[in-house]
Scaffold this active site. Structure first.
Site, PDB file in Angstrom:
ATOM      1  N   GLU A   1       4.427  -8.721   2.677  1.00 12.04           N
ATOM      2  CA  GLU A   1       3.858  -9.315   1.471  1.00 12.04           C
ATOM      3  C   GLU A   1       2.656 -10.173   1.900  1.00 12.04           C
ATOM      4  O   GLU A   1       2.833 -11.252   2.479  1.00 12.04           O
ATOM      5  CB  GLU A   1       4.939 -10.165   0.764  1.00 12.04           C
ATOM      6  CG  GLU A   1       4.425 -11.082  -0.322  1.00 12.04           C
ATOM      7  CD  GLU A   1       3.522 -10.395  -1.341  1.00 12.04           C
ATOM      8  OE1 GLU A   1       3.949  -9.414  -1.970  1.00 12.04           O
ATOM      9  OE2 GLU A   1       2.360 -10.842  -1.507  1.00 12.04           O
TER      10      GLU A   1
ATOM     11  N   CYS B   1      12.752  -5.674  -2.034  1.00  9.02           N
ATOM     12  CA  CYS B   1      12.718  -4.843  -3.239  1.00  9.02           C
ATOM     13  C   CYS B   1      13.637  -3.647  -2.966  1.00  9.02           C
ATOM     14  O   CYS B   1      13.600  -3.069  -1.877  1.00  9.02           O
ATOM     15  CB  CYS B   1      11.295  -4.377  -3.531  1.00  9.02           C
ATOM     16  SG  CYS B   1      10.172  -5.763  -3.768  1.00  9.02           S
TER      17      CYS B   1
ATOM     18  N   ASN C   1       9.005   7.365  -3.544  1.00  6.07           N
ATOM     19  CA  ASN C   1       9.127   8.080  -2.270  1.00  6.07           C
ATOM     20  C   ASN C   1      10.479   7.763  -1.664  1.00  6.07           C
ATOM     21  O   ASN C   1      10.755   6.607  -1.339  1.00  6.07           O
ATOM     22  CB  ASN C   1       8.027   7.647  -1.295  1.00  6.07           C
ATOM     23  CG  ASN C   1       6.657   8.071  -1.781  1.00  6.07           C
ATOM     24  OD1 ASN C   1       6.442   9.238  -2.119  1.00  6.07           O
ATOM     25  ND2 ASN C   1       5.719   7.131  -1.865  1.00  6.07           N
TER      26      ASN C   1
ATOM     27  N   GLU D   1       3.093  -0.869  11.437  1.00  5.56           N
ATOM     28  CA  GLU D   1       2.445   0.426  11.240  1.00  5.56           C
ATOM     29  C   GLU D   1       1.177   0.302  10.411  1.00  5.56           C
ATOM     30  O   GLU D   1       1.031  -0.605   9.592  1.00  5.56           O
ATOM     31  CB  GLU D   1       3.426   1.375  10.519  1.00  5.56           C
ATOM     32  CG  GLU D   1       4.631   1.700  11.387  1.00  5.56           C
ATOM     33  CD  GLU D   1       5.639   2.638  10.720  1.00  5.56           C
ATOM     34  OE1 GLU D   1       6.242   3.433  11.438  1.00  5.56           O
ATOM     35  OE2 GLU D   1       5.837   2.556   9.499  1.00  5.56           O
TER      36      GLU D   1
ATOM     37  N   CYS E   1      12.314  -0.136  -1.628  1.00  4.98           N
ATOM     38  CA  CYS E   1      11.316  -0.133  -0.542  1.00  4.98           C
ATOM     39  C   CYS E   1      11.997  -0.191   0.825  1.00  4.98           C
ATOM     40  O   CYS E   1      12.819  -1.069   1.085  1.00  4.98           O
ATOM     41  CB  CYS E   1      10.392  -1.343  -0.707  1.00  4.98           C
ATOM     42  SG  CYS E   1       9.251  -1.562   0.671  1.00  4.98           S
TER      43      CYS E   1
ATOM     44  N   CYS F   1      -4.475   1.771   5.116  1.00  2.00           N
ATOM     45  CA  CYS F   1      -3.393   0.955   4.563  1.00  2.00           C
ATOM     46  C   CYS F   1      -2.910   0.024   5.676  1.00  2.00           C
ATOM     47  O   CYS F   1      -2.385   0.475   6.685  1.00  2.00           O
ATOM     48  CB  CYS F   1      -2.287   1.893   4.072  1.00  2.00           C
ATOM     49  SG  CYS F   1      -0.929   1.027   3.308  1.00  2.00           S
TER      50      CYS F   1
HETATM   51  N1  SAH Z   1       4.341  -6.131  -0.491  1.00  4.95           N
HETATM   52  C1  SAH Z   1       3.257  -5.714  -1.281  1.00  4.95           C
HETATM   53  C2  SAH Z   1       2.410  -4.639  -0.640  1.00  4.95           C
HETATM   54  C3  SAH Z   1       3.098  -3.513   0.114  1.00  4.95           C
HETATM   55  S1  SAH Z   1       3.906  -2.265  -0.784  1.00  4.95           S
HETATM   56  C4  SAH Z   1       3.729  -5.276  -2.642  1.00  4.95           C
HETATM   57  O1  SAH Z   1       4.926  -5.133  -2.829  1.00  4.95           O
HETATM   58  O2  SAH Z   1       2.886  -5.126  -3.522  1.00  4.95           O
HETATM   59  C5  SAH Z   1       2.681  -1.211  -1.559  1.00  4.95           C
HETATM   60  C6  SAH Z   1       3.221  -0.563  -2.855  1.00  4.95           C
HETATM   61  O3  SAH Z   1       4.208   0.465  -2.598  1.00  4.95           O
HETATM   62  C7  SAH Z   1       3.908  -1.566  -3.772  1.00  4.95           C
HETATM   63  O4  SAH Z   1       3.508  -1.381  -5.104  1.00  4.95           O
HETATM   64  C8  SAH Z   1       5.346  -1.199  -3.592  1.00  4.95           C
HETATM   65  O5  SAH Z   1       6.127  -1.682  -4.631  1.00  4.95           O
HETATM   66  C9  SAH Z   1       5.293   0.292  -3.497  1.00  4.95           C
HETATM   67  N2  SAH Z   1       6.513   0.905  -2.979  1.00  4.95           N
HETATM   68  C10 SAH Z   1       7.449   0.341  -2.182  1.00  4.95           C
HETATM   69  N3  SAH Z   1       8.435   1.229  -1.893  1.00  4.95           N
HETATM   70  C11 SAH Z   1       8.122   2.376  -2.522  1.00  4.95           C
HETATM   71  C12 SAH Z   1       8.742   3.668  -2.592  1.00  4.95           C
HETATM   72  N4  SAH Z   1       9.865   3.929  -1.932  1.00  4.95           N
HETATM   73  N5  SAH Z   1       8.133   4.622  -3.322  1.00  4.95           N
HETATM   74  C13 SAH Z   1       6.969   4.353  -3.959  1.00  4.95           C
HETATM   75  N6  SAH Z   1       6.331   3.169  -3.920  1.00  4.95           N
HETATM   76  C14 SAH Z   1       6.901   2.176  -3.218  1.00  4.95           C
HETATM   77 FE1  SF4 Z   2       8.830  -5.482  -1.914  1.00  2.00          FE
HETATM   78 FE2  SF4 Z   2       6.324  -5.021  -1.036  1.00  2.00          FE
HETATM   79 FE3  SF4 Z   2       8.116  -6.277   0.537  1.00  2.00          FE
HETATM   80 FE4  SF4 Z   2       8.404  -3.688   0.032  1.00  2.00          FE
HETATM   81  S1  SF4 Z   2       6.722  -4.626   1.168  1.00  2.00           S
HETATM   82  S2  SF4 Z   2      10.021  -5.268  -0.006  1.00  2.00           S
HETATM   83  S3  SF4 Z   2       7.654  -3.565  -2.075  1.00  2.00           S
HETATM   84  S4  SF4 Z   2       7.297  -7.027  -1.400  1.00  2.00           S
END
Ligand code: SAH
Ligand code: SF4
Length: 403
Positions: free
Chosen positions: A201, A149, A333, A125, A152, A138
């Site tokens: 990532e 994480c 979120n 996406e 996420c 984005c």
């Molecule tokens: N993987 C990378 C980039 C993608 S995520 C990273 O983790 O940095 C972009 C941002 O959204 C990151 O800071 C991530 O931790 C945050 N994020 C992930 N899930 C989220 C959620 N449910 N609510 C708010 N922010 C979130």
């Molecule tokens: Fe963690 Fe970023 Fe991967 Fe989501 S996209 S699992 S926040 S590293």
């Protein structure tokens, strides 16, 4: 079968590999080569391999580069400085693709989300967030994410694969198509900023992300300034210096917690690269200074990481490493099945005030596109996830079917 766009470069720890190694061109089912995502050198090589003699290949590569990345043209017959008689030859050997759009959605707040599909049926996406003074795309770097994480949604997908450089730059080019922003022009653009904050990532797909962003930053190509591009990492420490040296865009780090206990839990990568190691890598990030600060992202999770004490600890850590930093507080979120709640608005404000009063800017990010699941951390495609073995089997079957 579509060949993976694997790289041939071998990372040398502590050094930049000075020899650019062209990546192999991608062969499609119809035998034609997709030029999207190829740099100057790879373009020239693709033309030479298809039979153009050296001087011709050089000239045509230069022309193609301009048409593809500056003008956004995908149809060879529109490339007016290439002899008409040669057009069929190009169309026979090559294509300039775009990611296939499966679905496009628009949020009540104007945020747009596109569900895209690769030729091997992987879904990913991209999201466009318009604001009064800017428009931010984005971009995704992987299909899914391996890092899990806990807050996420993307992390609940099994990684299917890395996106190729073409698929990454293709997202930006598709957005330009839909905004009608060709040729590249410095003034009056709607798409002004790029954040590598979609699915995946980016530092686990380093070379493809780097090559794609180089095309985006090239002044004769998509011509977006590196100052308007931000790469977000959850903390892949060994790749951070290379990211600074070889890409040089703004850095955002998903910190989200200030103690080992909490960060180990919510960002499991912390068990490999701890907070202190991560902050030391930030302090060494090339190009970070007061004019170009590192952004620390901090998701606000109720009763998990949002106390006054944690805000003070965040300030202490940033000071300890003398980091030119700003803090971006992200209200959590929610997504179906998520186990967290967002901190209360009062808590978010109190946390922000503590950081702000220490002299560090700490804005709260406004959630955008929540109604279409386009906000941070909500991206997850509905497609069935297949293992590598299943994918290989399906690809082999498909190959057998087309002979
Ligand atoms: N993987 C990378 C980039 C993608 S995520 C990273 O983790 O940095 C972009 C941002 O959204 C990151 O800071 C991530 O931790 C945050 N994020 C992930 N899930 C989220 C959620 N449910 N609510 C708010 N922010 C979130
Ligand atoms: Fe963690 Fe970023 Fe991967 Fe989501 S996209 S699992 S926040 S590293």
């Amino acid at each position: 079968m579509r060949a993976m766009n694997d790289t041939l470069t071998m990372p040398i720890p502590g050094h930049i590999d000075p020899v650019p190694v062209p990546r192999p061109a991608v062969v499609r089912e119809d035998g034609r080569i997709d030029l999207l995502g190829l740099g100057r050198e790879s373009l020239r090589e693709a033309l030479a391999a298809a039979g153009l003699e050296a001087k011709q290949a050089k000239l045509r590569a230069k022309q193609l580069w301009h048409w593809i990345y500056n003008r956004g043209v995908t149809d060879f017959t529109l490339m007016t400085d290439i002899a008409k008689a040669q057009h069929p030859w190009f169309a026979q050997h090559f294509v300039v693709s775009r990611p296939e759009v499966v679905e496009a959605q628009v949020s009540a707040d104007g945020t747009r989300k596109w569900l895209l599909r690769s030729p091997d049926a992987q879904d990913y996406e991209m999201v466009f967030i318009p604001d009064a003074d800017r428009g931010t795309l984005c971009v995704s770097s992987q299909v899914g994410c391996t890092l899990n994480c806990t807050f996420c949604h993307t992390g609940t997908m099994r990684l299917v694969r890395n996106l190729t450089a073409g698929e990454i730059v293709g997202q930006v080019m598709l957005a330009r198509d839909s905004l009608g922003e060709w040729p590249s022009q410095p003034e009056g653009r709607m798409l002004t900023n790029i954040v590598m904050m979609g699915m995946g990532e980016p530092l686990y797909n380093f070379e493809n992300v780097r090559d794609a962003l180089k095309l985006v930053m090239d002044g004769d190509g998509l011509a977006l300034s590196k100052r308007r591009i931000t790469l977000s990492t959850s903390g892949v420490v060994p790749m951070m210096a290379r990211a600074g040296e070889e890409i040089g865009v703004n850095l955002a780090v998903s910190l989200h917690a200030v103690t080992k206990e909490v960060r180990d839990e919510i960002v499991p990568l912390n068990r490999k690269y701890g907070i202190e190691e991560l902050l030391a890598a930030c302090a060494a990030y090339p190009g970070a200074n007061n004019a170009r600060r590192i952004t620390f992202e901090y998701v606000m999770l109720k009763d998990k990481n949002d106390s006054d004490a944690e805000a003070h600890e965040l300030v202490r850590l940033i000071r300890k490493y003398r980091l030119p930093a700003k803090v971006n507080l992200i209200p959590f979120n929610p997504w179906p099945g998520s186990e967290y709640e967002c901190s209360t608005p009062e808590r978010v404000r109190a946390f922000s005030n503590i950081v702000f009063e220490s002299g560090i800017s700490a804005p709260v990010r406004t959630p955008r596109g929540r109604d279409i699941d386009a906000a941070c951390g909500q991206l997850k495609t509905a497609s069935e996830k297949k293992s590598r073995a299943e994918m290989d089997r399906l690809a082999a079957e498909k190959q057998a079917a087309i002979g």
